[in-house]
Design a protein around this motif. Structure first.
Motif, PDB file in Angstrom:
ATOM      1  N   CYS A  93       1.679  -2.046  -4.818  1.00 23.93           N
ATOM      2  CA  CYS A  93       1.576  -2.894  -3.628  1.00 23.93           C
ATOM      3  C   CYS A  93       0.281  -2.609  -2.879  1.00 23.93           C
ATOM      4  O   CYS A  93      -0.131  -1.454  -2.717  1.00 23.93           O
ATOM      5  CB  CYS A  93       2.773  -2.642  -2.715  1.00 23.93           C
ATOM      6  SG  CYS A  93       2.797  -3.708  -1.266  1.00 23.93           S
ATOM      7  N   HIS A 151      -0.145  -2.899   0.151  1.00 20.27           N
ATOM      8  CA  HIS A 151       0.111  -2.366   1.496  1.00 20.27           C
ATOM      9  C   HIS A 151      -0.027  -0.851   1.446  1.00 20.27           C
ATOM     10  O   HIS A 151      -1.090  -0.328   1.758  1.00 20.27           O
ATOM     11  CB  HIS A 151       1.508  -2.793   1.986  1.00 20.27           C
ATOM     12  CG  HIS A 151       1.839  -2.265   3.331  1.00 20.27           C
ATOM     13  ND1 HIS A 151       3.089  -1.819   3.671  1.00 20.27           N
ATOM     14  CD2 HIS A 151       1.077  -2.078   4.432  1.00 20.27           C
ATOM     15  CE1 HIS A 151       3.083  -1.404   4.920  1.00 20.27           C
ATOM     16  NE2 HIS A 151       1.875  -1.545   5.411  1.00 20.27           N
ATOM     17  N   PRO A 182       3.479  -7.062   5.493  1.00 18.47           N
ATOM     18  CA  PRO A 182       2.307  -6.366   6.027  1.00 18.47           C
ATOM     19  C   PRO A 182       1.133  -6.247   5.054  1.00 18.47           C
ATOM     20  O   PRO A 182       0.043  -5.878   5.476  1.00 18.47           O
ATOM     21  CB  PRO A 182       2.849  -4.972   6.356  1.00 18.47           C
ATOM     22  CG  PRO A 182       3.996  -4.783   5.415  1.00 18.47           C
ATOM     23  CD  PRO A 182       4.590  -6.142   5.183  1.00 18.47           C
TER      24      PRO A 182
HETATM   25  S1  FES Z   1       4.306  -0.852   0.325  1.00 20.01           S
HETATM   26 FE1  FES Z   1       4.707  -2.866  -0.191  1.00 20.01          FE
HETATM   27  S2  FES Z   1       5.102  -3.807   1.643  1.00 20.01           S
HETATM   28 FE2  FES Z   1       4.660  -1.811   2.213  1.00 20.01          FE
END
Ligand code: FES
Length: 364
Positions: A288, A290, A326
């Protein structure tokens, strides 16, 4: 001290002095309450029984002693256990023994102090309820003027106003003094990661292998809507487990894991996405953007990829753009093609760093 009744709210008349009558209540409650005072104090066992107090004292001492043992264990583990020591722990599996030893000893050390202090406070320290009257917080004008005079005389006595060179040289010396401290902190952070944040183990020609079996994937076997979790050839499967350390495999998984999906080619909206895939089969980094959790949930109906950690959602038909959550960047796509035997292979490595953002990401 200002009485709360001296303050005016809305159109309530301001009371002048403590004897002024309060405004009549309209909610049916009585005008005044008797102060109920504190409930009667109930002595604890240790307050009335010297033997119980002695016992509590011994318990507190035992907890602090346990904490000291934990701290000594931490120091010994820090110097004695090799940082890469690994072993199998019942109920957990294989793990780093150095981290385990540090964690356990630190837990004993902190718990001993914490439990000891709480037990001490609850059994032996005075537990009488007291009422502390509120007093005006501000000092009198006289005191404040006195404090200001002391500060003024200190400033004048130092002569820094008259001799600015001393002020500047002292600031320079103190500022420079901080440099070794900063270097010490920065130096203990370890080496810079260099290219490690930009590179993965994916290389042109490496087959896409199913994780964890390590089986190669024929393009013809990937049916519409099917999903595979894949790793690069050589980094997954029995052979890799024999040749590589568990730590190396884990590290590879953290950056190389890819999700492979076959979409209806008509749904694909980006030319780049289409040309980097094979007949609708597309591969994207599972890390991800994020904070790096594995984006492993694929919704077949909506073609959305969902990150379980903070619900970032990526649209596979739009080059894995973020549509919710996010994360701020799309998942990087791995260019793929097929080899002579019809197996899916990487056509190149990732063209951008995978995973979360970091300083200088764009520059790299
Ligand atoms: S690590 Fe994927 S949304 Fe936060």
């Amino acid at each position: 001290m200002a009485d709360s009744s001296d303050y005016k709210t809305d159109d309530t008349p301001v009371r002048q002095g403590a004897d002024a009558a309060p405004p009549a209540r309209t909610d049916g409650l009585p005008e005044r309450f008797e102060n109920p005072g504190l409930p009667p104090h109930v002595p604890r066992r240790a307050d009335v029984d010297e033997a119980a107090a002695k016992r509590a004292e011994r318990q507190v001492v035992a907890m602090f002693a346990l904490s000291a043992l934990g701290t000594l264990g931490f120091i010994v583990a820090y110097f004695v256990v090799p940082a890469d020591a690994r072993g199998t722990v019942v109920g957990i599996g294989e793990m780093n023994l150095y981290h385990l030893a540090l964690g356990l000893t630190l837990a004993v050390s902190l718990s001993g102090i914490g439990f000891g202090a709480v037990h001490w406070a609850k059994t032996l320290m005075p537990d009488n309820e007291v009422i502390e009257e509120r007093h005006p917080q501000a000092s009198s004008d006289e005191d404040r003027e006195g404090a200001a005079a002391i500060l003024r005389s200190g400033w004048e006595g130092s002569q820094l106003g008259r001799r600015p060179l001393i002020l500047q040289s002292a600031a320079g010396a103190l500022g420079l003094f901080a440099v070794p401290l900063v270097l010490q902190v920065a130096g203990s952070l370890g080496p810079l990661p260099g290219r490690e944040l930009y590179d993965t183990n994916w290389r042109r020609g490496l087959r896409l292998m199913i994780d964890p079996s390590g089986t190669p994937i024929r393009a013809a076997d990937v049916t519409l809507g099917s999903v595979f979790h894949v790793m690069p050839e050589g980094w997954v499967g029995e052979e890799a487990e024999e040749e590589l350390s568990a730590a190396a495999i884990l590290e590879a998984k953290a950056e190389d894991q890819v999700i492979l999906v076959r979409l209806d080619p008509a749904l694909i909206q980006s030319e780049k996405q289409r040309s980097w895939g094979v007949d609708g089969i597309v591969a994207y980094s599972k890390v991800c953007t994020h904070v790096g959790c594995p984006v492993a949930l694929y919704e077949q109906q909506t073609h959305h990829l969902l990150c379980p950690c903070h619900q970032s959602t990526f649209d596979m038909t739009r080059d894995c753009e973020v549509i919710f959550g996010p994360a701020r960047r799309a998942l990087p796509q791995l260019p793929i093609t097929v080899d002579d035997e019809g197996y899916l292979i990487a056509d190149d490595s990732f063209q951008e760093p995978v995973g979360p953002s970091f300083w200088e990401r764009e520059r790299g």
